[in-house]
Design an enzyme around this catalytic site. Structure first.
Site, short mmCIF file in Angstrom:
data_model
loop_
_atom_site.label_atom_id
_atom_site.label_comp_id
_atom_site.label_asym_id
_atom_site.label_seq_id
_atom_site.Cartn_x
_atom_site.Cartn_y
_atom_site.Cartn_z
N LYS A 44 0.85 -1.20 0.00
CA LYS A 44 0.00 0.00 0.00
C LYS A 44 0.88 1.25 0.00
O LYS A 44 2.08 1.15 0.31
CB LYS A 44 -0.93 -0.03 1.21
N ARG B 192 -10.44 -0.41 14.80
CA ARG B 192 -10.39 0.48 13.64
C ARG B 192 -11.50 0.06 12.69
O ARG B 192 -12.48 0.75 12.55
CB ARG B 192 -9.00 0.40 12.99
N TYR C 214 14.04 31.07 7.27
CA TYR C 214 12.82 31.78 7.66
C TYR C 214 12.73 31.93 9.18
O TYR C 214 12.97 30.97 9.92
CB TYR C 214 11.58 31.02 7.17
N MET D 151 10.70 24.83 1.80
CA MET D 151 9.93 23.93 0.94
C MET D 151 10.82 23.10 0.02
O MET D 151 10.56 21.91 -0.20
CB MET D 151 8.92 24.73 0.10
C1 LIG Z 1 -0.53 -1.80 6.87
C2 LIG Z 1 -1.08 -3.08 7.32
C3 LIG Z 1 -0.25 -4.20 7.48
C4 LIG Z 1 1.26 -4.13 7.36
O1 LIG Z 1 1.81 -3.65 8.56
P1 LIG Z 1 3.39 -3.63 8.80
O2 LIG Z 1 3.53 -3.22 10.20
O3 LIG Z 1 3.93 -2.61 7.84
O4 LIG Z 1 3.90 -4.97 8.50
C5 LIG Z 1 -0.84 -5.42 7.75
N1 LIG Z 1 -2.19 -5.52 7.93
C6 LIG Z 1 -3.01 -4.45 7.83
C7 LIG Z 1 -4.46 -4.62 8.03
C8 LIG Z 1 -2.48 -3.18 7.54
O5 LIG Z 1 -3.29 -2.13 7.48
#
Ligand SMILES: *Cc1c(COP(=O)(O)O)cnc(C)c1O
Length: 385
Positions: A45, A143, A277, A326
């Site tokens: 991801k 979550r 800055y 930036m």
């Molecule tokens: C991002 C994520 C992972 C991977 O987590 P890592 O700590 O990067 O290995 C695994 N399962 C879910 C549901 C996630 O959102």
């Protein structure tokens, strides 16, 4: 939509990231050894945590990863458009209107709401396919995922909807696996194991083996009891420990990403003068300053100077002086023999010195995940194979 990362052989700017696919393939082998006989699924991801999802996915699959995980439907589609045919799991339930795109791309959705189940079934009827999905259960992360109390009702709904729904896996997610001394992981695993049994014994699963998965990177490294049939590993693939408490269990994982630049300007500065800055830094002595053409729009956080951040030039640490702007930042180089064009390392190794994503994260009171994901698409990526 997020801009895609740009891959080049030669960077056009004096600031770029290098992606070491040899380190990545090494890490995949290490993690496979740790998780076997469970399968390893590579979490790619957020464009592979800033490393490039397609390149990471191909390398991971070539070295034994059994599947891929993404957060967004668009991320899965990008992998399919690159010709990747391996299983791709959506870690969270997509918005209802995205199921059709997900099915057409043969993405495997995680589902946990009644509306999600109905939307998935409707999309599958429109597309004319089966709707394989994994059921995600909330075992304490709070979550997403069906609450354990609502699990039986949701399983009954799956049965009621019937065709074309096809439950092929059950998952959950750990909240504190990076803190091995806590009992939470074992508790979540116990809740999960009991919930899985309820799924397996429900008539919708009759006679079928469900793919059961709970663990992330921290679990891969520190909690073998949570491995079940597969582990979803992200951060450790990239050679970074999930948290300081298990940094000593990462074995010989190697960082995949390094962040580089070149000195763009050098000048002397006077004692008593100030820089950048807001003039937040005042020089106590006459010294020299090098400007580095990388800034917060590239993902180098503005406050890095205020928390003691530095870069490597000539194999030594050089403190950032004044706020990061930036597009550029400045470092104190004293009398050292440093000139325009000299190589700079912001994340990675130079001679005997190293600055890790974990060190930067600790300074900024965040985690290395955020440091890596913050490196923006304005930074070109150079693949080192
Ligand atoms: C991002 C994520 C992972 C991977 O987590 P890592 O700590 O990067 O290995 C695994 N399962 C879910 C549901 C996630 O959102």
């Amino acid at each position: 939509m997020t801009a895609h990362l740009v891959f080049v052989d030669r960077p056009t700017r004096w600031a770029w990231a290098e992606i070491d696919l040899t380190a990545l393939s090494h890490n995949v082998r290490v993690l496979r050894d740790r998780t076997a006989p469970a399968d390893l699924w590579a979490v790619v991801k957020a464009d592979g945590y800033g490393h490039g999802a397609v390149a990471v996915a191909r390398t991971a699959l070539d070295h034994g990863a059994a599947g891929l995980c993404v957060a967004l439907v668009t991320e899965g589609v990008q992998l399919r458009e690159a010709g990747i045919t391996a299983p791709i799991l959506l870690l969270s339930e997509p918005p209802p209107e995205q199921f059709e795109t997900a099915l057409r791309a043969r993405l495997l959705p995680s589902v946990y709401s009644p509306d999600g189940l109905r939307a998935l079934a409707a999309a599958a009827r429109r597309v004319g396919t089966d709707a394989e999905f994994h059921l995600k259960i909330d075992t304490g992360m709070q979550r997403v995922g069906v609450r354990v109390d609502d699990l039986d009702a949701l399983l009954d709904l799956v049965a009621e909807i019937g065709e074309p729904l096809r439950l092929t896996g059950v998952s959950s997610h750990l909240a504190t696996a990076d803190e091995p001394e806590l009992a939470t992981t074992a508790e979540q695993n116990a809740i999960f194991t009991a919930a899985v049994r309820r799924c397996e014994s429900h008539r919708i699963a009759a006679g079928r083996r469900l793919l059961v998965h709970l663990g992330n990177s921290a679990a891969a490294l520190a909690h073998p009891a949570t491995h079940h049939h597969m582990v979803r590993s992200g951060i450790s693939l990239y050679g970074v420990a999930p948290g300081p408490a298990i940094a000593d269990r990462t074995g010989d994982l190697r960082p995949v990403l390094s962040l580089h630049a070149r000195v763009s300007y050098v000048k002397p500065v006077r004692a008593g003068s100030s820089i950048s800055y807001g003039h937040t830094h005042r020089f106590a002595h006459d010294t020299r300053v090098a400007t580095i053409p990388i800034g917060y729009a590239d993902g180098v956080r503005r406050q890095l100077s205020a928390v003691g951040g530095s870069v490597l030039i000539g194999g030594r640490r050089r403190r950032i002086v004044g706020v990061v702007t930036m597009d550029q930042l400045m470092v104190d180089i004293g009398d050292d023999d440093i000139a325009v064009g000299d190589p700079v390392v912001l994340i990675g190794r130079q001679h005997a010195e190293e600055i890790t994503a974990a060190e930067i994260a600790e300074r900024l009171a965040t985690i290395p995940y955020e440091v890596l994901c913050s490196i923006s698409s304005r930074i070109e990526r150079v693949i080192r194979a």
